[in-house]
Design a protein around this motif. Structure first.
Motif: not given
Lengths: 60, 391
Positions: B275, B300, B358-359, B361, B371
């Motif tokens: 992350r 992420q 993944g992500e 943001d 989150a």
């Protein structure tokens, strides 16, 4: 004495894996831009060819 | 002389344990005193089998449709694994219809089968309660059976041989071989994927090509089918990693960057797996364009920006989800482009994102609370851009 027949499954699987490896190599070398959207059908074709050949060989 | 099926009407294969049929008496001519047929015997079916012919044999024994037996067997698999254990027991204990007496299950098979049956009843009782309702120890055994069956399945795929009862020792040997092959394939898959993600993709691709050439060459001298599975185990995960453009150069773990001054903001933030949080809320960025590159292999990436900053985004994701304020897009091969213009005197953050799986943001909110509270329905963003939070 006749010539020995090649093992069809090994032959097809080998050719398919060579093609797959070549695509992988081209992608890593930057010549080709392999995306997941194209990879998925390629992987399915690879597995499909091997399984299909395996089934046909067994039936023989 | 050629024999046609029409000349020889098909009749079910005679069960050696059953009494002679009327047709055999009629055609045989020599009538003989038929011995006592004895009790009906349960055999595994040899001509109606999906796995080992157990369900087909049971259906044959009771004279019912095998599909009914199979449906019940599958349902029992979910009853604490009882169906699975019972199936294994039957596989070990019940002989093939055409098996020679020497091929019948031996003593070891009988013991293993009996243990499997006891465990099956234990598993059933834990599901249905009752006197033995406290049996929770069947779980690990059921897991072992699953692992053993996986091994047998792998062995079957790799060898091409048809599973049959050859004694419990033979079955265990095959399951062990299958599990060993599975372990080797797992190691190859992990190594291939990791090496590709770490920049060794050319080497992995070369090894795959060599394996393929080896297979082709071996096809003319007897074949090398054992090599197919390892070659696939190496090639396919490496292909996924390559196609998703996963890169683990940046390391593994959680990284959080919270610069306090504009000079501390890097041009590129990179992470291999984990992350990655880049929190710019404490930074007073100068007006004008500020490029920022985020590169994440798997995981992420969260970019937190001050409310007075306009963000223009160009991101590529192999597979995953991009959430830029209240807007988002997900799936495979995601190309997220959100070209925004900022008013004069405003900071425009030019985000270039590269996410393998993944992500990504982009938000105003605290990364920890974000989150659990983002996506559609969250507060619209990019108010600092011309047009504000347009859709």
């Amino acid at each position: 004495m006749g010539r020995r027949r090649p093992d069809t499954l090994s032959l097809v699987a080998g050719l398919a894996i060579v093609v797959f490896g070549a695509v992988l190599l081209l992608d890593r070398a930057g010549t080709l831009d392999l995306r997941l959207g194209a990879f998925a059908p390629l992987a399915c074709a690879l597995l499909g060819a091997i399984l299909l050949t395996s089934g046909l060989v067994r039936r023989d | 002389m050629e024999t046609h099926e029409d000349d020889n009407p098909t009749t079910p294969a005679p069960d050696p344990s059953e009494a002679p049929t009327a047709s055999s008496a009629a055609t045989g001519g020599a009538a003989h005193s038929s011995p006592d047929p004895g009790p009906r015997r349960l055999y595994k079916s040899t001509d109606d089998r999906m796995v080992a012919g157990v369900c087909g044999g049971i259906a044959d024994y009771f004279g019912i449709d095998p599909v009914i037996v199979r449906v019940i067997a599958v349902a029992l698999v979910f009853a604490g694994g009882a169906g699975l254990l019972a199936y294994v027991a039957a596989w070990l204990l019940v002989p093939d219809r055409d098996a020679e007496p020497d091929d019948r299950p031996g003593r070891t098979a009988t013991i293993v089968g009996a243990i499997a049956l006891v465990l099956a009843f234990g598993a059933l009782s834990s599901v249905w309660g009752g006197q033995f309702g406290g049996w929770h120890w069947t779980g690990p055994f059921v897991s072992l059976v699953f692992i053993g069956l996986a091994g047998l399945g792998i062995w079957y795929l790799a060898s091409g041989e048809t599973p049959s009862v050859g004694g419990a020792r033979d079955i265990l040997r095959r399951a062990g071989f299958g599990l060993a092959l599975l372990a080797v394939c797992g190691i190859l898959a992990t190594a291939g994927a990791w090496a590709t993600a770490a920049g060794g993709g050319v080497l992995v691709a070369s090894v795959v090509i060599v394996a393929g050439i080896w297979l082709v060459a071996a096809a003319f001298v007897g074949g090398a089918r054992w090599l197919i599975l390892p070659a696939l185990a190496l090639a396919l995960p490496a292909g996924v990693v390559s196609a998703a453009n996963v890169n683990v150069d940046g390391g593994v773990g959680d990284r959080e960057y919270r610069p306090l001054a504009a000079a501390q903001v890097r041009d590129t933030y990179r992470l291999g797996v984990g992350r990655l949080v880049v929190d710019l809320r404490d930074v007073d960025l100068p007006a004008g364009d500020r490029p920022l590159h985020v590169d994440l292999g798997v995981g992420q990436a969260v970019l937190v920006v001050p409310r007075d900053v306009c963000v223009t985004t160009d991101a590529r994701l192999g597979a995953g989800q991009a959430n830029v304020f209240a807007r988002g897009s997900g799936g495979v091969d995601v190309d997220w482009q959100d070209e925004r213009e900022a008013p004069a005197g405003t900071t425009r953050l030019v985000l270039d994102g590269d996410i393998g799986v993944g992500e990504l943001d982009v938000t105003y909110e605290d990364p920890d609370s974000f989150a659990h509270d983002h996506g559609p329905g969250a507060a619209p963003g990019n108010d600092a851009c011309i047009g504000g939070s347009r859709g």
